[in-house]
Design a protein around this motif. Structure first.
Motif, PDB file in Angstrom:
ATOM      1  N   SER A  82      11.717 -12.116   8.202  1.00 11.89           N
ATOM      2  CA  SER A  82      10.370 -11.664   8.564  1.00 11.89           C
ATOM      3  C   SER A  82      10.356 -10.164   8.848  1.00 11.89           C
ATOM      4  CB  SER A  82       9.877 -12.448   9.785  1.00 11.89           C
ATOM      5  OG  SER A  82       8.627 -11.977  10.204  1.00 11.89           O
ATOM      6  N   PHE A  83      11.357  -9.694   9.579  1.00  7.12           N
ATOM      7  CA  PHE A  83      11.468  -8.268   9.884  1.00  7.12           C
ATOM      8  C   PHE A  83      11.583  -7.459   8.596  1.00  7.12           C
ATOM      9  CE2 PHE A  83      14.086  -4.520  10.848  1.00  7.12           C
ATOM     10  CZ  PHE A  83      13.341  -3.946  11.873  1.00  7.12           C
ATOM     11  N   THR A  84      12.420  -7.917   7.682  1.00  2.13           N
ATOM     12  CA  THR A  84      12.598  -7.223   6.406  1.00  2.13           C
ATOM     13  C   THR A  84      11.305  -7.224   5.604  1.00  2.13           C
ATOM     14  OG1 THR A  84      14.948  -7.767   6.356  1.00  2.13           O
ATOM     15  CG2 THR A  84      13.921  -7.174   4.255  1.00  2.13           C
ATOM     16  N   SER A  85      10.612  -8.345   5.587  1.00  4.45           N
ATOM     17  CA  SER A  85       9.349  -8.439   4.869  1.00  4.45           C
ATOM     18  C   SER A  85       8.312  -7.474   5.438  1.00  4.45           C
ATOM     19  CB  SER A  85       8.830  -9.877   4.934  1.00  4.45           C
ATOM     20  OG  SER A  85       7.575  -9.981   4.326  1.00  4.45           O
ATOM     21  N   ASP A  86       8.238  -7.390   6.757  1.00  5.26           N
ATOM     22  CA  ASP A  86       7.253  -6.527   7.416  1.00  5.26           C
ATOM     23  C   ASP A  86       7.562  -5.044   7.281  1.00  5.26           C
ATOM     24  OD1 ASP A  86       5.855  -8.715   8.275  1.00  5.26           O
ATOM     25  OD2 ASP A  86       6.340  -8.466  10.402  1.00  5.26           O
ATOM     26  N   THR A  87       8.849  -4.683   7.313  1.00  4.14           N
ATOM     27  CA  THR A  87       9.231  -3.277   7.417  1.00  4.14           C
ATOM     28  C   THR A  87       9.909  -2.704   6.187  1.00  4.14           C
ATOM     29  OG1 THR A  87      11.421  -3.748   8.328  1.00  4.14           O
ATOM     30  CG2 THR A  87       9.577  -3.561   9.911  1.00  4.14           C
ATOM     31  N   GLY A  88      10.442  -3.574   5.320  1.00  2.13           N
ATOM     32  CA  GLY A  88      11.248  -3.092   4.205  1.00  2.13           C
ATOM     33  C   GLY A  88      12.667  -2.746   4.631  1.00  2.13           C
ATOM     34  N   ILE A  89      12.984  -2.998   5.885  1.00  2.00           N
ATOM     35  CA  ILE A  89      14.316  -2.698   6.424  1.00  2.00           C
ATOM     36  C   ILE A  89      15.130  -3.981   6.470  1.00  2.00           C
ATOM     37  CG2 ILE A  89      15.602  -1.846   8.420  1.00  2.00           C
ATOM     38  CD1 ILE A  89      13.020  -0.294   9.204  1.00  2.00           C
TER      39      ILE A  89
ATOM     40  N   GLY B 114      14.250 -11.212  19.350  1.00  2.00           N
ATOM     41  CA  GLY B 114      13.723 -11.517  18.025  1.00  2.00           C
ATOM     42  C   GLY B 114      13.350 -10.245  17.314  1.00  2.00           C
ATOM     43  N   LEU B 115      13.443 -10.263  16.016  1.00  2.00           N
ATOM     44  CA  LEU B 115      13.012  -9.135  15.206  1.00  2.00           C
ATOM     45  C   LEU B 115      11.781  -9.576  14.445  1.00  2.00           C
ATOM     46  CD1 LEU B 115      16.442  -8.026  13.741  1.00  2.00           C
ATOM     47  CD2 LEU B 115      15.173  -6.961  15.590  1.00  2.00           C
ATOM     48  N   GLY B 116      10.793  -8.746  14.420  1.00  2.00           N
ATOM     49  CA  GLY B 116       9.565  -9.088  13.720  1.00  2.00           C
ATOM     50  C   GLY B 116       8.392  -8.504  14.473  1.00  2.00           C
ATOM     51  N   THR B 117       7.238  -9.050  14.222  1.00  2.00           N
ATOM     52  CA  THR B 117       6.046  -8.592  14.908  1.00  2.00           C
ATOM     53  C   THR B 117       5.313  -9.797  15.461  1.00  2.00           C
ATOM     54  OG1 THR B 117       4.662  -8.743  12.948  1.00  2.00           O
ATOM     55  CG2 THR B 117       5.798  -6.647  13.295  1.00  2.00           C
ATOM     56  N   ILE B 118       4.480  -9.579  16.444  1.00  2.00           N
ATOM     57  CA  ILE B 118       3.700 -10.668  17.017  1.00  2.00           C
ATOM     58  C   ILE B 118       2.824 -11.302  15.941  1.00  2.00           C
ATOM     59  CG2 ILE B 118       1.804 -11.173  18.599  1.00  2.00           C
ATOM     60  CD1 ILE B 118       3.114  -9.206  20.547  1.00  2.00           C
ATOM     61  N   ARG B 119       2.343 -10.480  15.030  1.00  2.00           N
ATOM     62  CA  ARG B 119       1.467 -10.968  13.966  1.00  2.00           C
ATOM     63  C   ARG B 119       2.174 -12.007  13.096  1.00  2.00           C
ATOM     64  NH1 ARG B 119       1.667  -8.705   9.259  1.00  2.00           N
ATOM     65  NH2 ARG B 119       2.271  -6.693   9.957  1.00  2.00           N
TER      66      ARG B 119
END
Length: 142
Positions: free
Chosen positions: A37-44, A126-131
């Motif tokens: 999810s973090f990678t999807s949101d940020t590209g990182i 956790g890594l990601g966003t609340i969204r």
């Protein structure tokens, strides 16, 4: 990374688009969805290197570069003595938003600078966003 994207520049590969985490055996598999999810949101991308014990973690941190490491707080002083960690920028990480109940770990502050974040044993950040974070409910709850 996001600051660089504002200017229309986004690196294709290398240090800027991967976060290397040094943590405990078993945690990487459990956090796979959060990393995705973090990678999807940020590209990182996230690369998780697992170790079995404190001594192995200290050794690996001395031979490879990581963005995040998860030693227990009672080991932070030895990590500082070995030049393996840098102080956290409390303003940048939003430390004031963390419930003061979690500020009490005296081992995370060395020479009036914070080197570790508040935590609960067995808990994992956790890594990601609340969204995009999944909603979790306890068994038997509504």
């Amino acid at each position: 990374m996001r600051d660089l994207q504002v200017f229309g520049w986004r690196p294709k590969e290398g240090f800027w688009n991967i976060r290397r985490i040094l943590g405990w055996d078993g945690y990487g598999k459990g956090l796979r969805r959060a990393f995705e999810s973090f990678t999807s949101d940020t590209g990182i991308a996230v690369s998780f290197h697992s170790v079995r014990n404190q001594d192995e973690m200290h050794h690996v941190a001395g031979t490879e570069a990581f963005n995040v490491a998860c030693p227990t707080t009672d080991r932070l002083a030895s990590w500082l003595d070995s030049s393996l960690i840098a102080p956290l920028d409390e303003d940048r990480i939003g430390f004031s938003r963390i419930d003061p109940t979690f500020h009490a770990d005296a081992q995370t502050v060395i020479h009036e600078r914070r080197y570790g974040s508040p935590n609960i044993w067995g808990g994992v950040p956790g890594l990601g966003t609340i969204r995009t974070a999944p909603r979790w409910t306890l068994p038997g709850s509504a």
